[in-house]
Design an enzyme around this catalytic site. Structure first.
Site, PDB file in Angstrom:
ATOM      1  N   GLY A 162     -74.726 -60.036 103.345  1.00  0.00           N
ATOM      2  CA  GLY A 162     -74.669 -59.294 104.713  1.00  0.00           C
ATOM      3  C   GLY A 162     -75.147 -58.177 104.931  1.00  0.00           C
ATOM      4  O   GLY A 162     -75.134 -57.110 103.846  1.00  0.00           O
ATOM      5  N   THR A 163     -75.686 -57.677 105.981  1.00  0.00           N
ATOM      6  CA  THR A 163     -76.545 -56.521 106.126  1.00  0.00           C
ATOM      7  C   THR A 163     -77.026 -56.390 107.842  1.00  0.00           C
ATOM      8  O   THR A 163     -76.800 -57.193 108.136  1.00  0.00           O
ATOM      9  CB  THR A 163     -77.613 -55.982 105.103  1.00  0.00           C
ATOM     10  OG1 THR A 163     -78.038 -54.639 105.545  1.00  0.00           O
ATOM     11  CG2 THR A 163     -78.876 -57.106 105.493  1.00  0.00           C
ATOM     12  N   THR A 164     -77.382 -55.189 108.121  1.00  0.00           N
ATOM     13  CA  THR A 164     -77.936 -54.998 109.319  1.00  0.00           C
ATOM     14  C   THR A 164     -79.015 -53.913 109.117  1.00  0.00           C
ATOM     15  O   THR A 164     -78.908 -52.690 108.774  1.00  0.00           O
ATOM     16  CB  THR A 164     -76.992 -54.399 110.500  1.00  0.00           C
ATOM     17  OG1 THR A 164     -76.008 -55.463 110.484  1.00  0.00           O
ATOM     18  CG2 THR A 164     -77.880 -54.374 111.621  1.00  0.00           C
ATOM     19  N   LYS A 195     -81.091 -48.946 101.483  1.00  0.00           N
ATOM     20  CA  LYS A 195     -81.764 -50.189 101.939  1.00  0.00           C
ATOM     21  C   LYS A 195     -83.061 -49.744 102.590  1.00  0.00           C
ATOM     22  O   LYS A 195     -83.765 -50.706 103.304  1.00  0.00           O
ATOM     23  CB  LYS A 195     -80.737 -50.699 102.868  1.00  0.00           C
ATOM     24  CG  LYS A 195     -79.549 -51.265 102.450  1.00  0.00           C
ATOM     25  CD  LYS A 195     -78.681 -52.123 103.623  1.00  0.00           C
ATOM     26  CE  LYS A 195     -77.453 -52.589 102.785  1.00  0.00           C
ATOM     27  NZ  LYS A 195     -76.672 -53.385 103.950  1.00  0.00           N
TER      28      LYS A 195
END
Length: 280
Positions: A74-76, A107
């Site tokens: 999960g990430t954005t 990131k």
């Protein structure tokens, strides 16, 4: 050719055994083997003495016996082009299933002075293949004495990961500035490569898209671009439990890449409290 061999040898540490004819139970693996232009003795000499060859990667589903561990990711991450360059806004939470591994994950990874990449998927896979990309880009610039284009860099990564499709987890944006102006490409672990003005990658991307699509335009100022990106990723962290931590903002322009700010996402959630229609 040597660059691809280096990638292949390193990746063999996490893939099924490829060069040995039989496994420990006597099963013939020769029909499934992928042959490299070096023999078994050469391969073994490249590994540490106490290294045990892995028969198959955990979670690969290659056999009915043995463990299957499918980690959720999960990430954005958000990136878009505008008149002054490329804006990249990302969160900093790294998860392993339901466990929050860290709130300080990096990131956005620099490739060259004018080229960066974002991280989504398996952190180890992303870090490894982006290091290989960095090596290729630096060698290109040394040999050709000119800056590599964003398109060429994204194509190199695409060609590298395609041969390992279904064995790695990677979704990245390659952002940079070259002779054609700002460039933004999306590359994933299947070898997909897309050119575009706006991308969001990760489990929170659908929420980020909903915000940025309503306010995005080409003639944004730098401050407006950063504010829009922060708002979009903040809204995603509010709805997506796998996204959170800090909101890191970057700009890539003709002068190179630059980190603009790091803000705790909860501070931004409080800033947008009225729009979220929540009391904290």
């Amino acid at each position: 050719m040597a660059l691809f061999l280096e990638a292949g040898v390193s990746r063999s540490l996490a893939r099924p055994r490829m060069s040995l004819d039989h496994d420990e139970t006597g099963n013939d693996l020769s029909k499934k083997s992928i042959r490299y232009p070096f023999d078994d003795e050469d391969l073994q000499s490249m590994l540490p003495r106490d290294f045990g060859v892995v028969q198959r990667p955990i979670g690969s589903g290659g056999s009915d016996d043995g463990p299957r561990i499918n980690m959720n990711h999960g990430t954005t991450t958000l990136g878009f082009k505008f008149q002054h360059g490329v804006a990249l806004i990302v969160d900093s939470r790294a998860t392993a299933g339901g466990y929050i591994a860290t709130q300080e994950a990096q990131k956005v990874i620099p490739i060259t002075k004018h080229l960066v990449s974002t991280v989504a998927g398996g952190m180890a896979d992303c870090q490894y293949w982006l290091r290989i990309l960095e090596m290729n880009c630096n060698l290109y610039e040394i040999r050709n004495r000119r800056r590599i284009s964003v398109a060429a860099a994204s194509k190199i990564l695409c060609n590298l990961v395609y041969q390992y499709k279904n064995h790695i987890s990677l979704g990245t944006m390659i952002a940079g500035y070259d002779s054609k102006g700002p460039g933004l490409y999306y590359v994933d672990n299947d070898g997909t490569r897309l050119d575009g003005n706006l991308f969001s990658v990760g489990s929170g991307s659908v929420y980020a898209y909903g915000v940025v699509d309503s306010e995005y335009r080409w003639d944004l100022t730098v401050d407006e671009a950063i504010a829009l990106g922060q708002k979009a990723v903040t809204m995603a962290t509010y709805r997506d439990s796998a996204s959170g931590g800090n909101i890191n903002s970057y700009i890539v322009n003709k002068d190179g890449w630059k980190k603009i700010s790091t803000v705790d996402c909860f501070e931004l959630i409080q800033k947008y409290e009225t729009e979220l229609n929540r009391k904290f």
